[in-house]
Design a protein around this motif. Structure first.
Motif, PDB file in Angstrom:
ATOM      1  N   MET A  84       0.817  -1.216   0.000  1.00 15.60           N
ATOM      2  CA  MET A  84       0.000   0.000   0.000  1.00 15.60           C
ATOM      3  C   MET A  84       0.847   1.261   0.000  1.00 15.60           C
ATOM      4  O   MET A  84       0.458   2.270  -0.558  1.00 15.60           O
ATOM      5  N   ASP A  85       2.022   1.224   0.642  1.00 21.44           N
ATOM      6  CA  ASP A  85       2.899   2.393   0.723  1.00 21.44           C
ATOM      7  C   ASP A  85       4.333   1.922   0.454  1.00 21.44           C
ATOM      8  O   ASP A  85       5.114   1.721   1.382  1.00 21.44           O
ATOM      9  N   PRO A  86       4.674   1.711  -0.837  1.00 20.65           N
ATOM     10  CA  PRO A  86       5.973   1.121  -1.182  1.00 20.65           C
ATOM     11  C   PRO A  86       7.172   1.865  -0.599  1.00 20.65           C
ATOM     12  O   PRO A  86       8.147   1.252  -0.195  1.00 20.65           O
ATOM     13  N   ALA A  87       7.109   3.186  -0.513  1.00 15.23           N
ATOM     14  CA  ALA A  87       8.254   3.963  -0.027  1.00 15.23           C
ATOM     15  C   ALA A  87       8.538   3.707   1.455  1.00 15.23           C
ATOM     16  O   ALA A  87       9.679   3.802   1.895  1.00 15.23           O
ATOM     17  N   ARG A  88       7.519   3.362   2.223  1.00 18.37           N
ATOM     18  CA  ARG A  88       7.703   3.156   3.663  1.00 18.37           C
ATOM     19  C   ARG A  88       7.746   1.686   4.060  1.00 18.37           C
ATOM     20  O   ARG A  88       8.002   1.375   5.216  1.00 18.37           O
ATOM     21  N   SER A  89       7.491   0.782   3.129  1.00 18.89           N
ATOM     22  CA  SER A  89       7.411  -0.649   3.446  1.00 18.89           C
ATOM     23  C   SER A  89       8.795  -1.300   3.413  1.00 18.89           C
ATOM     24  O   SER A  89       9.485  -1.272   2.403  1.00 18.89           O
ATOM     25  N   TRP A  90       9.178  -1.939   4.515  1.00 21.83           N
ATOM     26  CA  TRP A  90      10.476  -2.636   4.522  1.00 21.83           C
ATOM     27  C   TRP A  90      10.431  -3.805   3.551  1.00 21.83           C
ATOM     28  O   TRP A  90      11.422  -4.111   2.894  1.00 21.83           O
ATOM     29  N   ALA A  91       9.269  -4.456   3.444  1.00 22.27           N
ATOM     30  CA  ALA A  91       9.150  -5.597   2.523  1.00 22.27           C
ATOM     31  C   ALA A  91       9.322  -5.128   1.075  1.00 22.27           C
ATOM     32  O   ALA A  91       9.979  -5.793   0.275  1.00 22.27           O
ATOM     33  N   ALA A  92       8.758  -3.977   0.750  1.00 22.81           N
ATOM     34  CA  ALA A  92       8.896  -3.435  -0.616  1.00 22.81           C
ATOM     35  C   ALA A  92      10.356  -3.091  -0.897  1.00 22.81           C
ATOM     36  O   ALA A  92      10.866  -3.354  -1.985  1.00 22.81           O
ATOM     37  N   ARG A  93      11.036  -2.503   0.081  1.00 19.92           N
ATOM     38  CA  ARG A  93      12.460  -2.194  -0.124  1.00 19.92           C
ATOM     39  C   ARG A  93      13.260  -3.476  -0.301  1.00 19.92           C
ATOM     40  O   ARG A  93      14.146  -3.557  -1.150  1.00 19.92           O
ATOM     41  N   TRP A  94      12.964  -4.487   0.511  1.00 14.94           N
ATOM     42  CA  TRP A  94      13.665  -5.778   0.445  1.00 14.94           C
ATOM     43  C   TRP A  94      13.469  -6.435  -0.920  1.00 14.94           C
ATOM     44  O   TRP A  94      14.388  -7.020  -1.479  1.00 14.94           O
ATOM     45  N   LEU A  95      12.260  -6.287  -1.476  1.00 11.49           N
ATOM     46  CA  LEU A  95      11.948  -6.860  -2.789  1.00 11.49           C
ATOM     47  C   LEU A  95      12.351  -5.927  -3.934  1.00 11.49           C
ATOM     48  O   LEU A  95      12.129  -6.243  -5.095  1.00 11.49           O
ATOM     49  N   ARG A  96      12.906  -4.781  -3.611  1.00 12.13           N
ATOM     50  CA  ARG A  96      13.318  -3.766  -4.585  1.00 12.13           C
ATOM     51  C   ARG A  96      12.142  -3.248  -5.425  1.00 12.13           C
ATOM     52  O   ARG A  96      12.250  -3.056  -6.628  1.00 12.13           O
TER      53      ARG A  96
END
Length: 115
Positions: A65-77
């Motif tokens: 929902m919030d890619p910039a703040r999600s650790w999972a999104a950062r981890w998945l690039r």
């Protein structure tokens, strides 16, 4: 670019993942509106591109929902992509022609890691 990607309208066999950004939608959704992260593929204009740029072979789904703040999104690039549903991994690579298009568009493409 839109604020968010379309959410898949069903979770059956018709789901596909973009081979570049790993966004997950149905085949029809890619055909109708393309990929919100990879608009340069122009899937909505050339319907054969949907088959070339997406795959039904992927592992897992995560909703972001919030890619910039999600650790999972950062981890998945995927932290710089639009909110939406993404796969954890795709097993196929883009064709060389489409990899060249990514280069021309100056967008990063990371091929899947070999198991």
């Amino acid at each position: 670019m839109t604020n968010a990607a379309q959410i898949p309208t069903s979770f059956g066999h018709e789901l596909r993942a973009c081979l570049r950004c790993r966004l997950v939608k149905t085949y029809d959704q890619f055909r109708e509106s393309g990929c919100e992260n990879c608009s340069f593929f122009k899937m909505e204009e050339d319907h054969e591109r949907v088959a070339d740029c997406t795959t039904p072979n992927f592992t897992g789904i995560i909703s972001v929902m919030d890619p910039a703040r999600s650790w999972a999104a950062r981890w998945l690039r995927i932290g710089k992509y639009v909110p939406g549903c993404y796969t954890l991994a795709v097993s196929e690579a883009l064709s060389e022609d489409l990899q060249a298009l990514c280069e021309e568009e100056r967008v990063q493409y990371n091929p899947p890691k070999r198991q």
